[in-house]
Design a protein around this motif. Structure first.
Motif, PDB file in Angstrom:
ATOM      1  N   ARG A  16       1.881   4.135  -3.824  1.00 34.80           N
ATOM      2  CA  ARG A  16       0.988   2.941  -3.611  1.00 34.80           C
ATOM      3  C   ARG A  16       0.298   2.276  -2.706  1.00 34.80           C
ATOM      4  O   ARG A  16       0.974   3.164  -1.899  1.00 34.80           O
ATOM      5  CB  ARG A  16       2.073   1.764  -4.591  1.00 34.80           C
ATOM      6  CG  ARG A  16       3.319   1.767  -3.446  1.00 34.80           C
ATOM      7  CD  ARG A  16       4.451   0.682  -4.604  1.00 34.80           C
ATOM      8  NE  ARG A  16       5.543   0.021  -3.331  1.00 34.80           N
ATOM      9  CZ  ARG A  16       5.288  -0.594  -2.097  1.00 34.80           C
ATOM     10  NH1 ARG A  16       4.492  -1.062  -2.480  1.00 34.80           N
ATOM     11  NH2 ARG A  16       6.658  -1.029  -2.303  1.00 34.80           N
ATOM     12  N   GLY A 263       1.545  -0.517  -7.858  1.00 32.11           N
ATOM     13  CA  GLY A 263       2.772   0.236  -8.760  1.00 32.11           C
ATOM     14  C   GLY A 263       2.448   1.744  -9.605  1.00 32.11           C
ATOM     15  O   GLY A 263       2.527   2.877  -9.512  1.00 32.11           O
ATOM     16  N   SER A 265      -0.832   1.588  -9.573  1.00 29.01           N
ATOM     17  CA  SER A 265      -2.224   2.206  -9.087  1.00 29.01           C
ATOM     18  C   SER A 265      -2.283   3.525  -9.321  1.00 29.01           C
ATOM     19  O   SER A 265      -3.697   3.937  -9.607  1.00 29.01           O
ATOM     20  CB  SER A 265      -2.526   1.176  -8.384  1.00 29.01           C
ATOM     21  OG  SER A 265      -2.468   2.014  -6.922  1.00 29.01           O
ATOM     22  N   ARG A 266      -1.249   4.866  -8.718  1.00 30.73           N
ATOM     23  CA  ARG A 266      -2.142   5.537  -8.237  1.00 30.73           C
ATOM     24  C   ARG A 266      -1.200   6.639  -9.019  1.00 30.73           C
ATOM     25  O   ARG A 266      -0.028   7.355  -9.374  1.00 30.73           O
ATOM     26  CB  ARG A 266      -2.069   5.771  -7.140  1.00 30.73           C
ATOM     27  CG  ARG A 266      -2.367   5.315  -6.042  1.00 30.73           C
ATOM     28  CD  ARG A 266      -2.682   5.461  -4.519  1.00 30.73           C
ATOM     29  NE  ARG A 266      -3.181   4.223  -3.451  1.00 30.73           N
ATOM     30  CZ  ARG A 266      -3.494   3.730  -2.307  1.00 30.73           C
ATOM     31  NH1 ARG A 266      -2.493   5.446  -1.620  1.00 30.73           N
ATOM     32  NH2 ARG A 266      -3.939   2.811  -2.087  1.00 30.73           N
TER      33      ARG A 266
END
Length: 266
Positions: A16, A263, A265-266
């Protein structure tokens, strides 16, 4: 060793971006500003920026400018900021001071660096100081093992991006748009391009600020940046109620939403 870089790298290892929260010292009161920063860490902030109130804040939008003005009117001074750094750094979160250069110059550049290091501060973000005019500060920061965070904008040339990447330590602060701080309906489209250009220029860590105000926006920026910087939205939350406890709860809620955003986002 850069404490800020270590925190950003630790977030990266978790898959993150880092969440960086800005709060002006002395707003709404000195005591509450310190407690707000501690609450932000507890709610998920990885790094804290403590703003040194200044009378001519050219980069600040209306929310932060008003907060800094109130802090100054209530007597907040550089010594109070350094004391706040000591308290907030005790949480374990890297704690930077964000300031315009004049207060540092007036205080004494090496003296400021020494006192900031003694307080446990991680370094300094200089909103209006460019690397080619920062010789005194760079020397003082290097002498006291402090981060040197410089700000770049979408209009910065490739040569300036390379110079900034080489001169700084901790991260490069990428302003998402041409303008002042503040909440916006969307993050500037130039932000992604600026991050890419900075990486091409040699920047190891790039954090984006100006305009991020929701968890969704934080998630959007976190997909391409190493860190997401939020100020105005958090200050707004802190001013949402005259009751200190309610205001702190509102701050914790928005920081928690932003932390969830980076947190996821990926």
């Amino acid at each position: 060793m850069s404490l800020t870089a270590a925190a950003i790298d630790a977030a990266r290892a978790e898959g993150r971006a880092a969440l960086i929260i800005y709060l002006p010292v002395g707003y709404p009161t000195l005591e509450l500003s310190v407690e707000a920063a501690k609450r932000a860490v507890a709610a998920g902030a990885d790094v804290i920026e403590l703003g040194l109130p200044y009378s001519d804040p050219g980069m600040d939008g209306p929310v932060i400018e008003a907060a800094a003005g109130r802090a100054l009117a209530q007597g907040t001074r550089t010594r109070d900021v350094l004391a706040a750094v000591s308290e907030v750094a005790a949480t374990g979160a890297p704690t930077l001071v964000m300031t315009y250069y004049n207060p540092v110059f007036r205080y004494g550049v090496d003296r400021f660096a020494a006192d900031l290091a003694a307080a446990g501060g991680a370094g300094l973000i200089t909103a209006d100081l460019i690397p080619d005019e920062a010789g005194d500060w760079v020397a003082a920061a290097d002498g006291h093992d402090l981060d040197k965070v410089f700000v770049v904008a979408p209009s910065s040339t490739d040569a300036r991006l390379a110079m900034t990447a080489a001169a700084g330590r901790g991260f490069v602060y990428a302003a998402s748009t041409m303008g002042v701080t503040g909440t916006r309906a969307s993050v500037g489209v130039a932000a992604h391009s600026l991050v890419t250009r900075l990486r091409d220029a040699g920047a190891e860590r790039v954090c984006v600020g100006l305009g991020v105000s929701t968890g969704a926006q934080a998630a959007e920026v976190a997909r391409y940046a190493d860190g997401v910087i939020v100020g105005s939205a958090v200050v707004k939350a802190l001013s949402s109620s005259p009751d200190p406890q309610t205001a702190l709860e509102a701050l914790s809620t928005i920081v928690g939403e932003l932390a969830a955003g980076v947190g996821a986002s990926r």
